[in-house]
Write a protein that holds these residues in place. Sequence first.
Motif, PDB file in Angstrom:
ATOM      1  N   UNK A  35       0.865  -1.185   0.000  1.00 44.23           N
ATOM      2  CA  UNK A  35       0.000   0.000   0.000  1.00 44.23           C
ATOM      3  C   UNK A  35       0.898   1.231   0.000  1.00 44.23           C
ATOM      4  N   UNK A  36       0.739   2.076  -1.012  1.00 46.54           N
ATOM      5  CA  UNK A  36       1.507   3.312  -1.118  1.00 46.54           C
ATOM      6  C   UNK A  36       0.530   4.481  -1.084  1.00 46.54           C
ATOM      7  N   UNK A  37       0.748   5.392  -0.123  1.00 45.35           N
ATOM      8  CA  UNK A  37      -0.124   6.550   0.038  1.00 45.35           C
ATOM      9  C   UNK A  37       0.684   7.801  -0.278  1.00 45.35           C
ATOM     10  N   UNK A  38       0.185   8.607  -1.210  1.00 36.17           N
ATOM     11  CA  UNK A  38       0.866   9.814  -1.663  1.00 36.17           C
ATOM     12  C   UNK A  38      -0.032  11.008  -1.371  1.00 36.17           C
ATOM     13  N   UNK A  39       0.130  11.657  -0.202  1.00 36.05           N
ATOM     14  CA  UNK A  39      -0.691  12.833   0.107  1.00 36.05           C
ATOM     15  C   UNK A  39      -0.054  14.100  -0.440  1.00 36.05           C
ATOM     16  N   UNK A  40      -0.858  15.155  -0.549  1.00 41.12           N
ATOM     17  CA  UNK A  40      -0.309  16.463  -0.888  1.00 41.12           C
ATOM     18  C   UNK A  40      -0.172  16.769  -2.357  1.00 41.12           C
ATOM     19  N   UNK A  41      -0.929  16.078  -3.221  1.00 45.09           N
ATOM     20  CA  UNK A  41      -0.937  16.443  -4.642  1.00 45.09           C
ATOM     21  C   UNK A  41      -1.846  17.657  -4.800  1.00 45.09           C
ATOM     22  N   UNK A  42      -1.243  18.839  -4.907  1.00 49.87           N
ATOM     23  CA  UNK A  42      -2.027  20.069  -4.947  1.00 49.87           C
ATOM     24  C   UNK A  42      -2.095  20.606  -6.377  1.00 49.87           C
ATOM     25  N   UNK A  43      -3.304  20.740  -6.893  1.00 51.74           N
ATOM     26  CA  UNK A  43      -3.543  21.256  -8.241  1.00 51.74           C
ATOM     27  C   UNK A  43      -3.906  22.727  -8.125  1.00 51.74           C
ATOM     28  N   UNK A  44      -3.122  23.604  -8.768  1.00 51.92           N
ATOM     29  CA  UNK A  44      -3.328  25.044  -8.633  1.00 51.92           C
ATOM     30  C   UNK A  44      -3.845  25.690  -9.911  1.00 51.92           C
ATOM     31  N   UNK A  45      -4.005  24.898 -10.980  1.00 49.56           N
ATOM     32  CA  UNK A  45      -4.530  25.428 -12.235  1.00 49.56           C
ATOM     33  C   UNK A  45      -5.831  24.723 -12.576  1.00 49.56           C
ATOM     34  N   UNK A  46      -6.722  25.437 -13.295  1.00 49.63           N
ATOM     35  CA  UNK A  46      -7.995  24.849 -13.692  1.00 49.63           C
ATOM     36  C   UNK A  46      -7.769  23.702 -14.664  1.00 49.63           C
ATOM     37  N   UNK A  59      -8.989  22.170  -9.362  1.00 52.36           N
ATOM     38  CA  UNK A  59      -8.172  22.757  -8.306  1.00 52.36           C
ATOM     39  C   UNK A  59      -8.478  22.100  -6.965  1.00 52.36           C
ATOM     40  N   UNK A  60      -7.446  21.912  -6.174  1.00 56.39           N
ATOM     41  CA  UNK A  60      -7.643  21.327  -4.856  1.00 56.39           C
ATOM     42  C   UNK A  60      -6.481  20.449  -4.457  1.00 56.39           C
ATOM     43  N   UNK A  61      -6.595  19.850  -3.268  1.00 60.66           N
ATOM     44  CA  UNK A  61      -5.567  18.961  -2.730  1.00 60.66           C
ATOM     45  C   UNK A  61      -6.060  17.527  -2.803  1.00 60.66           C
ATOM     46  N   UNK A  62      -5.187  16.625  -3.227  1.00 58.16           N
ATOM     47  CA  UNK A  62      -5.569  15.236  -3.461  1.00 58.16           C
ATOM     48  C   UNK A  62      -4.585  14.286  -2.776  1.00 58.16           C
ATOM     49  N   UNK A  63      -5.083  13.068  -2.516  1.00 57.35           N
ATOM     50  CA  UNK A  63      -4.252  11.963  -2.051  1.00 57.35           C
ATOM     51  C   UNK A  63      -4.406  10.812  -3.031  1.00 57.35           C
ATOM     52  N   UNK A  64      -3.282  10.269  -3.465  1.00 60.09           N
ATOM     53  CA  UNK A  64      -3.272   9.136  -4.387  1.00 60.09           C
ATOM     54  C   UNK A  64      -2.853   7.895  -3.607  1.00 60.09           C
ATOM     55  N   UNK A  65      -3.687   6.858  -3.653  1.00 57.66           N
ATOM     56  CA  UNK A  65      -3.393   5.601  -2.960  1.00 57.66           C
ATOM     57  C   UNK A  65      -3.271   4.481  -3.981  1.00 57.66           C
ATOM     58  N   UNK A  66      -2.189   3.718  -3.883  1.00 54.04           N
ATOM     59  CA  UNK A  66      -1.944   2.602  -4.793  1.00 54.04           C
ATOM     60  C   UNK A  66      -1.862   1.334  -3.958  1.00 54.04           C
ATOM     61  N   UNK A  67      -2.677   0.332  -4.290  1.00 57.88           N
ATOM     62  CA  UNK A  67      -2.670  -0.939  -3.567  1.00 57.88           C
ATOM     63  C   UNK A  67      -2.364  -2.073  -4.540  1.00 57.88           C
ATOM     64  N   UNK A  68      -1.717  -3.107  -4.026  1.00 53.84           N
ATOM     65  CA  UNK A  68      -1.346  -4.250  -4.845  1.00 53.84           C
ATOM     66  C   UNK A  68      -1.103  -5.445  -3.940  1.00 53.84           C
ATOM     67  N   UNK A  69      -1.214  -6.660  -4.505  1.00 51.21           N
ATOM     68  CA  UNK A  69      -0.914  -7.857  -3.727  1.00 51.21           C
ATOM     69  C   UNK A  69       0.591  -8.026  -3.542  1.00 51.21           C
ATOM     70  N   UNK A  70       1.381  -7.549  -4.474  1.00 48.44           N
ATOM     71  CA  UNK A  70       2.833  -7.648  -4.391  1.00 48.44           C
ATOM     72  C   UNK A  70       3.412  -6.280  -4.038  1.00 48.44           C
TER      73      UNK A  70
END
Length: 465
Positions: free
Chosen positions: A260-271, A329-340
């Motif tokens: 499980x990989x969690x990537x917080x703080x992806x901030x989009x500042x353009x439309x 626009x906004x702040x996002x978190x990307x989560x990646x899950x896998x069995x391996x």
Amino acid sequence: MRITAAQRTLGTRLIMGGLVAAGSVVAVTAAAALPWPAVATPPPALEVTPVPAETILACDGPVLALGRTVEDAGGLSAAAPSRQTAGNDRGEQPASDALAQPAVAGEAAAARFVQKPDGREPVSVAAASSVRVDEDDLGGYSASACRPPQMESWIVGGDTETGSTGILLLANPGDVSATVQVTVYGVAGAVTPPGAEAVPIPPRTQVALPLAGLAGGESRPSLRVTATGAPVRASLQSSIVRTLEPGGIDTQSAVRPATVQVIPGLRVVTDADGAQGASSIARLLSESDTRATITVTKAGDGAEPARAPESVALTAGAPLDVDLGALDKGEYTVTVTSEAPLVAAVWHTTGFGAGSDYAWHTAAPPISDTTLVAVPDGDDASLNIANPAAQDVTVSVAGQGDDPQDVDIAAGDTVVIDVRDDKLYSIDPRGSAVHVSVGFANESALASVAVWPDAARPEPVTVYP
């Protein structure tokens, strides 16, 4: 013949003995056919917390430029100095000195911070660096955390196409020589380039290797750095020039494999309507054939996905880029899950014109204990705290010298807290596992720094005598 009483008694005893013997045989045979209860004694084990040792953090140093002189097209030079923010949990400055970069022209020393424990008590320390560049061949903002060295590091990012430049930084902040092997993952799988089998890294030295010499021709490389002799700190400095206009710089730290990989703080500042093509791309790599699921959530929207979760197939040893599409626009978190186990990072840009910037957002490991965070110099700084659990959590956040602030985070949600730059903060998850990053974002400056667990506090070790 007359049978005496003694003979009758003896005969009775013989008959009874025979019956008992026969019964014993039957009982033993029946018992052998039945399952016997399992009797196992678990090996003795003892959980021991090692005595804390000194904490050593290595920083990236100045931004480097490649091939600025015609006479030395492959030469490296210092383009802009970096600024460090450092301290410990007692409000003191840790000891610091410089790491040499002998193959780099100009003032190129990177910083090293050393914090000793107080007897048997650990002393938490944190440091980070940032740099701004505005020159003809380099432009943008970069920030990174100063980290302890490791025996194995993964870099998920970089590009070798025209206009892109990457420089792998290998720092040995210790007093023992290290040897490094660099493995490149690309379209052909895992390859160790000639000359990368055993790269010597002297003590208290940082070595810079151009990415083109390691992964030439790979459009989406990923790297594994394996050290022997002593641990090293690995990071990747990258930059891009589009039609003679600088398009940004970045300094990307290493990541660790996990399911499980969690990537917080992806901030989009353009439309999204104004984006020219894809502005957010996830890069994934696994050493096994597996499937991974990518989920994007917007801060403040709970666990509701901002786009439909996407399942992708990963081929062992082959990096995969996945277009996340245009995001509002906004702040996002990307989560990646896998069995391996896999490694992951997300590339994002503020635009494709002059004055734009980009950043590689790396996965943040979970933290559950109090952690000290250094927020380096920069504009529009924020703490991004993601709670992937199925229940709400409360996290305590305090700027150094300030009163703690309780922050409630709903299940599956992310909160964004504005913070001051060039300052230290303490984050206490109170036993819950959260993922944290420090972010900087406006239309001309973009950076993300993943927060790792406190390096000063040794993890318990299970000992089997």
